[in-house]
Design a protein around this motif. Structure first.
Motif, PDB file in Angstrom:
ATOM      1  N   VAL A 267      78.924 -10.143  -8.112  1.00  0.00           N
ATOM      2  CA  VAL A 267      80.391  -9.470  -8.016  1.00  0.00           C
ATOM      3  C   VAL A 267      80.587  -8.097  -6.916  1.00  0.00           C
ATOM      4  CG1 VAL A 267      82.130  -8.289  -9.018  1.00  0.00           C
ATOM      5  CG2 VAL A 267      81.363 -10.419  -9.873  1.00  0.00           C
ATOM      6  N   ILE A 268      79.184  -7.540  -7.406  1.00  0.00           N
ATOM      7  CA  ILE A 268      79.348  -6.208  -6.562  1.00  0.00           C
ATOM      8  C   ILE A 268      78.780  -6.491  -4.949  1.00  0.00           C
ATOM      9  CG2 ILE A 268      77.752  -4.127  -6.274  1.00  0.00           C
ATOM     10  CD1 ILE A 268      77.512  -4.163  -9.358  1.00  0.00           C
ATOM     11  N   GLY A 269      78.058  -7.450  -4.837  1.00  0.00           N
ATOM     12  CA  GLY A 269      77.422  -7.995  -3.609  1.00  0.00           C
ATOM     13  C   GLY A 269      78.456  -8.673  -2.677  1.00  0.00           C
ATOM     14  N   PHE A 270      79.336  -9.460  -3.410  1.00  0.00           N
ATOM     15  CA  PHE A 270      80.581  -9.762  -2.660  1.00  0.00           C
ATOM     16  C   PHE A 270      81.455  -9.016  -2.336  1.00  0.00           C
ATOM     17  CE2 PHE A 270      78.669 -13.885  -4.339  1.00  0.00           C
ATOM     18  CZ  PHE A 270      78.356 -14.811  -3.422  1.00  0.00           C
ATOM     19  N   ALA A 271      81.794  -8.103  -3.122  1.00  0.00           N
ATOM     20  CA  ALA A 271      82.860  -7.044  -3.141  1.00  0.00           C
ATOM     21  C   ALA A 271      82.103  -6.395  -1.597  1.00  0.00           C
ATOM     22  CB  ALA A 271      83.128  -6.361  -3.951  1.00  0.00           C
ATOM     23  N   GLY A 272      81.130  -5.966  -1.705  1.00  0.00           N
ATOM     24  CA  GLY A 272      80.634  -5.191  -0.633  1.00  0.00           C
ATOM     25  C   GLY A 272      80.525  -5.881   0.682  1.00  0.00           C
ATOM     26  N   LEU A 273      80.209  -7.226   0.825  1.00  0.00           N
ATOM     27  CA  LEU A 273      80.491  -8.137   1.943  1.00  0.00           C
ATOM     28  C   LEU A 273      81.685  -8.130   2.427  1.00  0.00           C
ATOM     29  CD1 LEU A 273      78.087 -10.799   1.055  1.00  0.00           C
ATOM     30  CD2 LEU A 273      77.586  -9.214   2.759  1.00  0.00           C
ATOM     31  N   LEU A 274      82.842  -8.378   1.545  1.00  0.00           N
ATOM     32  CA  LEU A 274      84.426  -8.508   2.051  1.00  0.00           C
ATOM     33  C   LEU A 274      84.617  -7.019   2.710  1.00  0.00           C
ATOM     34  CD1 LEU A 274      85.730 -10.072  -1.212  1.00  0.00           C
ATOM     35  CD2 LEU A 274      85.778 -11.084   1.166  1.00  0.00           C
ATOM     36  N   ALA A 275      84.047  -5.914   2.017  1.00  0.00           N
ATOM     37  CA  ALA A 275      84.478  -4.671   2.592  1.00  0.00           C
ATOM     38  C   ALA A 275      84.070  -4.432   4.012  1.00  0.00           C
ATOM     39  CB  ALA A 275      84.493  -3.460   1.602  1.00  0.00           C
ATOM     40  N   GLU A 276      82.922  -5.011   4.180  1.00  0.00           N
ATOM     41  CA  GLU A 276      82.366  -4.704   5.530  1.00  0.00           C
ATOM     42  C   GLU A 276      82.619  -5.821   6.374  1.00  0.00           C
ATOM     43  OE1 GLU A 276      78.144  -4.261   4.272  1.00  0.00           O
ATOM     44  OE2 GLU A 276      78.385  -2.344   3.266  1.00  0.00           O
ATOM     45  N   SER A 277      83.224  -6.806   5.945  1.00  0.00           N
ATOM     46  CA  SER A 277      83.404  -8.164   6.898  1.00  0.00           C
ATOM     47  C   SER A 277      84.214  -7.691   7.937  1.00  0.00           C
ATOM     48  CB  SER A 277      83.859  -9.108   6.132  1.00  0.00           C
ATOM     49  OG  SER A 277      85.418  -8.958   5.613  1.00  0.00           O
ATOM     50  N   GLY A 278      85.051  -6.763   7.994  1.00  0.00           N
ATOM     51  CA  GLY A 278      85.962  -6.456   9.199  1.00  0.00           C
ATOM     52  C   GLY A 278      87.054  -7.367   9.026  1.00  0.00           C
ATOM     53  N   ARG A 279      87.437  -8.576   8.111  1.00  0.00           N
ATOM     54  CA  ARG A 279      88.448  -9.341   8.534  1.00  0.00           C
ATOM     55  C   ARG A 279      89.603  -9.116   7.416  1.00  0.00           C
ATOM     56  NH1 ARG A 279      84.931 -15.171   7.759  1.00  0.00           N
ATOM     57  NH2 ARG A 279      83.497 -14.642   9.390  1.00  0.00           N
ATOM     58  N   LEU A 280      89.548  -7.764   6.912  1.00  0.00           N
ATOM     59  CA  LEU A 280      90.588  -7.350   5.660  1.00  0.00           C
ATOM     60  C   LEU A 280      91.269  -6.224   6.423  1.00  0.00           C
ATOM     61  CD1 LEU A 280      88.496  -7.681   2.326  1.00  0.00           C
ATOM     62  CD2 LEU A 280      89.863  -9.286   3.180  1.00  0.00           C
TER      63      LEU A 280
ATOM     64  N   GLY B 135      93.466  -2.569   6.005  1.00  0.00           N
ATOM     65  CA  GLY B 135      93.478  -1.427   5.169  1.00  0.00           C
ATOM     66  C   GLY B 135      93.546  -1.780   3.705  1.00  0.00           C
ATOM     67  N   ASP B 136      94.670  -2.060   2.963  1.00  0.00           N
ATOM     68  CA  ASP B 136      94.780  -2.172   1.641  1.00  0.00           C
ATOM     69  C   ASP B 136      93.857  -3.262   0.968  1.00  0.00           C
ATOM     70  OD1 ASP B 136      96.785  -0.455   1.780  1.00  0.00           O
ATOM     71  OD2 ASP B 136      98.362  -1.841   1.897  1.00  0.00           O
ATOM     72  N   LEU B 137      93.464  -4.393   1.710  1.00  0.00           N
ATOM     73  CA  LEU B 137      92.697  -5.263   1.218  1.00  0.00           C
ATOM     74  C   LEU B 137      91.194  -4.700   1.195  1.00  0.00           C
ATOM     75  CD1 LEU B 137      93.840  -8.902   2.557  1.00  0.00           C
ATOM     76  CD2 LEU B 137      94.215  -7.810   0.040  1.00  0.00           C
ATOM     77  N   ARG B 138      90.902  -4.104   2.337  1.00  0.00           N
ATOM     78  CA  ARG B 138      89.425  -3.521   2.349  1.00  0.00           C
ATOM     79  C   ARG B 138      89.187  -2.368   1.215  1.00  0.00           C
ATOM     80  NH1 ARG B 138      89.577  -2.218   7.199  1.00  0.00           N
ATOM     81  NH2 ARG B 138      90.109   0.070   6.882  1.00  0.00           N
TER      82      ARG B 138
END
Length: 672
Positions: free
Chosen positions: A426-439, A441-444
């Motif tokens: 969960v921690i890893g995927f949440a970090g990947l989502l935050a750093e993906s650049g596809r989200l 401002g609110d979603l990031r």
């Protein structure tokens, strides 16, 4: 007689004249014995009359002191004889040859103008001998009474005046007046009326009386005496009283002490509820006090006499053999026995009786009886049984609690492992989502919050896993050479980011005396320091956090190094400090609400320090910051160690930045 020239002057060396010879013959023919003594009491002249009195020629006395011929008790009369112009007459005893001592009347007269004396001696008449014997008896009895330890006195019957006291009386009482009042004033105030009444009754009845009382000695100290007063009669007339007082102070005190001890023994017996027994080994009869009789089922209103067989029938059959064996062993081995047995009670149950006794022996050493006491110990036995049952229940509960605690620890450990794997995902995927650049401002932001929450949850899981391992004894230390300064620098680097976010200053201070490399479990030491640093940063709103290493002492097992983490934070009140080291506990609930955390970090740290052979403590006050410290004794690492954890790294950053300061090397502290 003093005009006699033969006696008035010494004989001339020449032959005596006719007149002198005639006078000598007259003196020799006179009845009795005539002697002349010089100034020293030696015989210088003796008439011929001594043969009829002494049974031997008086010429044997010439040149000898006359006192040598007198009885030793009578020799003093010559020294006490009257002076010139007077004469003294007394009855004395003189040596009489084979006849022993002869009673004689001795008249001493001084010769005028000289120191010589004339002594006339004749045989004593029967009345004179009787008087002499009475005087001798009186002197003997007086000497005898003077040797007695009792106080002895004689008083007149009419006036009570003291007419004689012996030496013991004088030594004890000292010089006192001869009146009866002077003697009675020496009585103790509590005894005076009683003693005076006994004396008055004896005087009225004219018979002897005895009484005990206290009388003061010459120093005013009172001692107990046995007084005896007896009447003295001459014919039918009462002429006086003879009194004596025997010192019995030690006897009275011993008797009072015995009475006191007996009373204390009786009180102790009553307080303990003890009964008495007396076993006659010849007749096999047992005398029981009322208390002992009641315990065995007999009537308790009077003592009981029973046979041993009857007594044994009152004992529970299972206890009879042991009871008899204890009594016989005590009888044979001459020692006290102590045995407990049961007797049936009226309610159908049993009561426990303890019997304690000792054999009594005759002069030949043969045991003739056994005396002792009995105690009802039913309540004690019930308490012992209840205690045993309670202890068994407690042991069972403790074992059950240990099993439950072990199951809980095993469950927590298993669940921690089960939770950690998906949590890391969960921690890893949440970090990947935050750093993906596809989200946007609110979603990031939501993804970053999810990653932060996951990291916090992983910290909780790690703490639970560590504490479970510590409690289960599954922690194994892995000592290895460690460089202390780089290890401290690494720990500061980990907490640097949250410290910078709060504007805190991080400082490391290490004494120059602290060795560069030691042998310890680097991972556990790092874990302890990080726990303390994380807490310090968490609870310090502003100011700084300081790590301090100093050398306390050096010993054969290694160097004792004191690690301290000091902050300028909220501090902890003294009454709440001990709670910090308990599991799942913090200073108060408001801290948990405001700062969060599981309350396991300090508990884990203290357990790890203790596992490493050290100690941990806290110095703090509310609002004044805190200092958490721990001390470890660590051996120095060899200079040529193959591998050193946390090897030397670039120096710490300078003091101009917010965050860590450089390592301040202080002079070494004096070793205790």
């Amino acid at each position: 007689m003093s005009a006699d020239p033969a006696l008035a002057q010494p004989a001339s060396p020449g032959a005596p004249g006719p007149e002198t010879e005639a006078l000598r013959q007259i003196v020799d023919a006179a009845a009795g014995l005539i002697l002349r003594l010089d100034g020293e009491g030696r015989v210088t002249f003796a008439s011929a009359g001594g043969l009829s009195i002494l049974g031997t020629a008086a010429a044997a006395l010439l040149g000898q002191p006359l006192r040598d011929a007198l009885h030793p008790e009578d020799a003093g009369v010559l020294a006490d004889a009257a002076g010139a112009g007077r004469s003294d007459t007394t009855v004395v005893r003189m040596r009489g040859g084979e006849a022993g001592w002869v009673a004689t009347v001795l008249v001493v007269r001084a010769i005028s103008g000289t120191t010589d004396r004339v002594v006339t001696i004749r045989a004593a008449s029967e009345p004179e001998q009787t008087y002499a014997n009475l005087r001798t008896s009186r002197d003997h009895y007086r000497a005898l009474v003077d040797t007695l330890p009792q106080l002895v006195w004689m008083e007149r019957a009419d006036t009570g005046e003291t007419i004689y006291v012996n030496q013991a009386f004088e030594a004890y009482c000292g010089p006192i007046p001869t009146t009866r009042a002077a003697r009675t004033d020496r009585f103790h105030p509590d005894d005076a009326d009683r003693i005076a009444g006994a004396y008055a009754k004896a005087r009225v009845q004219g018979r002897s009386s005895e009484i005990q009382g206290r009388v003061a000695d010459r120093a005013g100290r009172f001692r107990w005496h046995q007084f005896v007063v007896r009447p003295l009669h001459m014919g039918s007339d009462l002429i006086g009283w003879l009194g004596s007082a025997l010192d019995i102070d030690e006897i009275v005190n011993a008797r009072e002490a015995l009475v006191e001890k007996g009373e204390l023994l009786r009180l102790a017996q009553e307080a303990a509820g003890a009964g008495l027994f007396d076993l006659d080994l010849a007749s096999r009869d047992l005398i029981l006090s009322p208390e002992s009789a009641r315990r065995l089922g007999f009537s308790g209103d009077r003592p009981a006499v029973v046979n041993v067989a009857e007594w044994m029938r009152r004992v529970v059959p299972a206890d009879r053999a042991a009871t008899l064996r204890a009594v016989r062993t005590a009888e044979a081995e001459r020692r006290t026995f102590d045995v407990a047995f049961r007797v049936p009670d009226a309610g159908g149950g049993c009561r426990w009786i303890q019997a304690i006794g000792r054999p009594q022996r005759d002069r030949d050493g043969v045991a003739v009886r056994i005396v002792g006491l009995t105690l009802d110990i039913t309540a004690r036995k019930d308490g012992e049984r209840a205690l045993i049952e309670a202890k068994a229940a407690a042991e069972a509960a403790r074992a059950e609690a240990e099993r439950a605690d072990a199951a809980k620890t095993e469950f927590l450990s298993a669940m921690s492992h089960e939770i950690r794997t998906p949590l890391n995902a969960v921690i890893g995927f949440a970090g990947l989502l935050a750093e993906s650049g596809r989200l946007d401002g609110d979603l990031r932001r939501y993804a970053e919050l999810a990653a932060t929450a996951g990291a916090n949850l992983r910290t909780v899981v790690d703490d639970i896993l560590d504490f479970s391992s510590v409690e289960a004894g599954a922690i194994n230390l892995d000592p290895e050479p460690v460089a202390l300064r780089p290890l401290v620098d690494a720990c500061l680097g980990i907490v640097e980011a949250p410290a910078r976010a709060k504007g805190l200053d991080l400082v490391a201070q290490i004494d120059a005396a602290v060795p560069d490399r030691v042998v310890c479990d680097a991972g556990r030491l790092r874990q302890i320091l990080l726990n303390l640093l994380n807490n310090a940063v968490k609870f310090t709103p502003q100011g700084r956090v300081t790590v301090d290493l100093c050398l306390d002492q050096a010993g054969p097992r290694g160097d004792t190094i004191r690690f301290s983490v000091t902050d300028t934070g909220i501090g902890i009140a003294p009454e709440r400090q001990e709670r910090l080291f308990r599991r799942f506990s913090q200073a108060d609930s408001s801290i948990r609400r405001e700062y969060g955390g599981t309350g396991l970090g300090l508990a884990i740290s203290r357990r790890l320090v203790e596992l490493m052979g050290g100690a941990m403590g806290l110095v703090s006050a509310a609002g004044r910051g805190s200092t958490f410290w721990f001390a470890l004794t660590l051996p120095r690492a060899p200079a040529a160690a193959a591998a050193v954890r946390y090897a030397a790294q670039p120096g710490l950053r300078g003091p101009g930045t917010v965050g860590r300061r450089r390592d301040l090397r202080r002079p070494p502290r004096p070793r205790p």
